[in-house]
Design a protein around this motif. Sequence first.
Motif, PDB file in Angstrom:
ATOM      1  N   ASP A   1       0.808  -1.224   0.000  1.00  0.00           N
ATOM      2  CA  ASP A   1       0.000   0.000   0.000  1.00  0.00           C
ATOM      3  C   ASP A   1       0.841   1.274   0.000  1.00  0.00           C
ATOM      4  OD1 ASP A   1      -2.347  -1.534   0.046  1.00  0.00           O
ATOM      5  OD2 ASP A   1      -2.364  -1.599   2.237  1.00  0.00           O
ATOM      6  N   THR A   2       2.001   1.233  -0.642  1.00  0.00           N
ATOM      7  CA  THR A   2       2.820   2.430  -0.780  1.00  0.00           C
ATOM      8  C   THR A   2       3.319   2.557  -2.210  1.00  0.00           C
ATOM      9  OG1 THR A   2       4.955   1.370  -0.283  1.00  0.00           O
ATOM     10  CG2 THR A   2       3.671   2.200   1.598  1.00  0.00           C
ATOM     11  N   LYS A   3       3.746   3.761  -2.551  1.00  0.00           N
ATOM     12  CA  LYS A   3       4.411   4.013  -3.816  1.00  0.00           C
ATOM     13  C   LYS A   3       5.863   4.336  -3.520  1.00  0.00           C
ATOM     14  CE  LYS A   3       4.339   6.906  -7.959  1.00  0.00           C
ATOM     15  NZ  LYS A   3       3.661   8.028  -8.670  1.00  0.00           N
ATOM     16  N   ILE A   4       6.787   3.600  -4.122  1.00  0.00           N
ATOM     17  CA  ILE A   4       8.211   3.789  -3.862  1.00  0.00           C
ATOM     18  C   ILE A   4       8.886   4.283  -5.139  1.00  0.00           C
ATOM     19  CG2 ILE A   4      10.371   2.678  -3.173  1.00  0.00           C
ATOM     20  CD1 ILE A   4       8.723   0.654  -1.612  1.00  0.00           C
ATOM     21  N   THR A   5       9.563   5.411  -5.028  1.00  0.00           N
ATOM     22  CA  THR A   5      10.257   5.985  -6.175  1.00  0.00           C
ATOM     23  C   THR A   5      11.674   6.388  -5.781  1.00  0.00           C
ATOM     24  OG1 THR A   5       9.444   8.213  -5.664  1.00  0.00           O
ATOM     25  CG2 THR A   5       8.130   6.883  -7.177  1.00  0.00           C
ATOM     26  N   LYS A   6      12.539   6.477  -6.781  1.00  0.00           N
ATOM     27  CA  LYS A   6      13.889   6.957  -6.537  1.00  0.00           C
ATOM     28  C   LYS A   6      13.851   8.456  -6.265  1.00  0.00           C
ATOM     29  CE  LYS A   6      16.527   3.634  -9.323  1.00  0.00           C
ATOM     30  NZ  LYS A   6      17.520   3.484 -10.421  1.00  0.00           N
ATOM     31  N   ALA A   7      14.723   8.899  -5.385  1.00  0.00           N
ATOM     32  CA  ALA A   7      14.843  10.328  -5.137  1.00  0.00           C
ATOM     33  C   ALA A   7      15.471  10.981  -6.365  1.00  0.00           C
ATOM     34  CB  ALA A   7      15.700  10.581  -3.909  1.00  0.00           C
ATOM     35  N   GLY A   8      15.091  12.214  -6.627  1.00  0.00           N
ATOM     36  CA  GLY A   8      15.610  12.926  -7.781  1.00  0.00           C
ATOM     37  C   GLY A   8      16.580  14.024  -7.386  1.00  0.00           C
ATOM     38  N   PRO A   9      17.053  14.788  -8.350  1.00  0.00           N
ATOM     39  CA  PRO A   9      17.998  15.868  -8.076  1.00  0.00           C
ATOM     40  C   PRO A   9      17.482  16.872  -7.041  1.00  0.00           C
ATOM     41  CG  PRO A   9      17.887  15.438 -10.428  1.00  0.00           C
ATOM     42  CD  PRO A   9      16.795  14.637  -9.798  1.00  0.00           C
ATOM     43  N   ALA A  10      16.179  17.127  -7.042  1.00  0.00           N
ATOM     44  CA  ALA A  10      15.616  18.089  -6.096  1.00  0.00           C
ATOM     45  C   ALA A  10      15.682  17.583  -4.663  1.00  0.00           C
ATOM     46  CB  ALA A  10      14.163  18.401  -6.465  1.00  0.00           C
ATOM     47  N   ASP A  11      15.870  16.265  -4.500  1.00  0.00           N
ATOM     48  CA  ASP A  11      15.926  15.679  -3.160  1.00  0.00           C
ATOM     49  C   ASP A  11      17.334  15.707  -2.577  1.00  0.00           C
ATOM     50  OD1 ASP A  11      13.201  14.845  -3.414  1.00  0.00           O
ATOM     51  OD2 ASP A  11      13.896  13.196  -4.670  1.00  0.00           O
ATOM     52  N   GLU A  12      18.319  16.005  -3.391  1.00  0.00           N
ATOM     53  CA  GLU A  12      19.702  15.936  -2.947  1.00  0.00           C
ATOM     54  C   GLU A  12      20.101  17.159  -2.135  1.00  0.00           C
ATOM     55  OE1 GLU A  12      21.753  13.471  -3.098  1.00  0.00           O
ATOM     56  OE2 GLU A  12      20.377  12.181  -4.222  1.00  0.00           O
ATOM     57  N   VAL A  13      20.757  16.911  -1.009  1.00  0.00           N
ATOM     58  CA  VAL A  13      21.295  17.975  -0.168  1.00  0.00           C
ATOM     59  C   VAL A  13      22.780  17.705   0.023  1.00  0.00           C
ATOM     60  CG1 VAL A  13      21.202  19.118   2.073  1.00  0.00           C
ATOM     61  CG2 VAL A  13      19.105  18.201   1.063  1.00  0.00           C
ATOM     62  N   PRO A  14      23.668  18.619  -0.384  1.00  0.00           N
ATOM     63  CA  PRO A  14      25.095  18.396  -0.155  1.00  0.00           C
ATOM     64  C   PRO A  14      25.419  18.515   1.327  1.00  0.00           C
ATOM     65  CG  PRO A  14      24.716  20.599  -1.032  1.00  0.00           C
ATOM     66  CD  PRO A  14      23.397  19.881  -1.102  1.00  0.00           C
ATOM     67  N   ALA A  15      26.423  17.788   1.758  1.00  0.00           N
ATOM     68  CA  ALA A  15      26.790  17.806   3.170  1.00  0.00           C
ATOM     69  C   ALA A  15      27.094  19.220   3.649  1.00  0.00           C
ATOM     70  CB  ALA A  15      27.989  16.884   3.415  1.00  0.00           C
ATOM     71  N   ASP A  16      27.731  20.018   2.806  1.00  0.00           N
ATOM     72  CA  ASP A  16      28.071  21.375   3.229  1.00  0.00           C
ATOM     73  C   ASP A  16      26.884  22.323   3.161  1.00  0.00           C
ATOM     74  OD1 ASP A  16      27.793  21.696   0.511  1.00  0.00           O
ATOM     75  OD2 ASP A  16      29.848  22.327   0.140  1.00  0.00           O
ATOM     76  N   GLY A  17      25.723  21.804   2.713  1.00  0.00           N
ATOM     77  CA  GLY A  17      24.510  22.606   2.704  1.00  0.00           C
ATOM     78  C   GLY A  17      23.716  22.490   3.984  1.00  0.00           C
ATOM     79  N   VAL A  18      24.249  21.723   4.954  1.00  0.00           N
ATOM     80  CA  VAL A  18      23.586  21.535   6.248  1.00  0.00           C
ATOM     81  C   VAL A  18      24.437  22.187   7.327  1.00  0.00           C
ATOM     82  CG1 VAL A  18      22.679  19.864   7.901  1.00  0.00           C
ATOM     83  CG2 VAL A  18      22.618  19.354   5.450  1.00  0.00           C
ATOM     84  N   LYS A  19      23.876  23.172   8.031  1.00  0.00           N
ATOM     85  CA  LYS A  19      24.573  23.865   9.100  1.00  0.00           C
ATOM     86  C   LYS A  19      23.781  23.730  10.404  1.00  0.00           C
ATOM     87  CE  LYS A  19      27.357  25.509   5.916  1.00  0.00           C
ATOM     88  NZ  LYS A  19      28.753  25.015   5.751  1.00  0.00           N
ATOM     89  N   VAL A  20      24.464  23.741  11.529  1.00  0.00           N
ATOM     90  CA  VAL A  20      23.811  23.646  12.835  1.00  0.00           C
ATOM     91  C   VAL A  20      24.414  24.669  13.790  1.00  0.00           C
ATOM     92  CG1 VAL A  20      23.093  21.222  12.703  1.00  0.00           C
ATOM     93  CG2 VAL A  20      25.400  21.790  13.451  1.00  0.00           C
ATOM     94  N   ASP A  21      23.613  25.090  14.773  1.00  0.00           N
ATOM     95  CA  ASP A  21      24.136  26.034  15.762  1.00  0.00           C
ATOM     96  C   ASP A  21      24.939  25.315  16.844  1.00  0.00           C
ATOM     97  OD1 ASP A  21      21.933  24.762  16.901  1.00  0.00           O
ATOM     98  OD2 ASP A  21      21.285  26.537  18.029  1.00  0.00           O
ATOM     99  N   LYS A  22      24.773  23.982  16.926  1.00  0.00           N
ATOM    100  CA  LYS A  22      25.543  23.174  17.868  1.00  0.00           C
ATOM    101  C   LYS A  22      26.229  22.078  17.064  1.00  0.00           C
ATOM    102  CE  LYS A  22      22.141  23.868  21.571  1.00  0.00           C
ATOM    103  NZ  LYS A  22      21.189  23.171  22.497  1.00  0.00           N
ATOM    104  N   GLU A  23      27.530  22.120  16.991  1.00  0.00           N
ATOM    105  CA  GLU A  23      28.271  21.187  16.150  1.00  0.00           C
ATOM    106  C   GLU A  23      27.962  19.731  16.490  1.00  0.00           C
ATOM    107  OE1 GLU A  23      30.588  20.403  12.881  1.00  0.00           O
ATOM    108  OE2 GLU A  23      29.869  22.331  13.642  1.00  0.00           O
ATOM    109  N   ALA A  24      27.700  19.447  17.761  1.00  0.00           N
ATOM    110  CA  ALA A  24      27.424  18.081  18.189  1.00  0.00           C
ATOM    111  C   ALA A  24      26.170  17.514  17.539  1.00  0.00           C
ATOM    112  CB  ALA A  24      27.280  18.023  19.719  1.00  0.00           C
ATOM    113  N   CYS A  25      25.300  18.393  17.031  1.00  0.00           N
ATOM    114  CA  CYS A  25      24.024  17.954  16.463  1.00  0.00           C
ATOM    115  C   CYS A  25      24.081  17.697  14.967  1.00  0.00           C
ATOM    116  CB  CYS A  25      22.941  18.990  16.759  1.00  0.00           C
ATOM    117  SG  CYS A  25      22.760  19.399  18.510  1.00  0.00           S
TER     118      CYS A  25
END
Length: 269
Positions: free
Chosen positions: A74-98
């Motif tokens: 009862d689900t639809k499974i699809t491959k993620a596309g280019p719009a789903d991609e997040v580069p590692a350096d595109g993620v920032k946090v206010d607490k490095e541990a997180c």
Amino acid sequence: MRATAVRRTALAASAAALALLATACSGSSDADGKDGKDEKGAANGSSSAPKTPAKALTAAELEKATLAQGDVKDTKITKAGPADEVPADGVKVDKEACLPVAHALSGVAQEGAVATTKRKVIDEPKAEGKKSLEDAAKGEGADAFKDAFNLTSTFVALSSYEGMAGPDAFAALKKAAADCAGGFTATVAGTPTKVVSMTEEKITGGDEALAWTVTSESDGATAPVKLVALRKGSSVATFFAFNLAAAGGEDVTFELPTAVVAAQDKKLA
């Protein structure tokens, strides 16, 4: 509440969760009877690491072990596309541990990944749900909106690691979740999201597994999402689940995506 008001509430409440999915998208698994913790428990950040390093799955092997249409009922499974991609350096946090948590919420593999696959698993509306979608579109009441959007979308990122990098990645996420249970702020693709809490839930599967309800806040409205991490050998899967009706404050049952987790665990066996 009028349907339009409910929709506005849902959009405000879900903004943070959608940001963590980087605009990509919008319980317990009984796989092996374990409780997902090592003998010392989850709080210390340790991992039930194997005594000998595991061999990483190749890109081809990982693709074969990744969820495909028909693996989850009862689900639809699809491959993620280019719009789903997040580069590692595109993620920032206010607490490095997180940072490991923010990476998991964004489908970003931890450092040392050899290969990664990504899938979107979306609940198929039931027959009566399709009528509700039509009613909600016509603005025919809050109940129609609730029924129409009581569907869960799960973003699955599966990565293979060489040697001890897989267990180390799982342990790093485990420790980060414990350290950041009180909240933090993540900025994904330039959009800030305030996570106010992480509450551990019970999950089993693989060699070790952990799960949390992550509550985010935007404009005074809170939205719950589910985060699951599963390790099998040298492979680590993360599952980010989101339910629009729950995000809109509706009284719906929003549980861990255990069927998705169990199906992925089975394919990794």
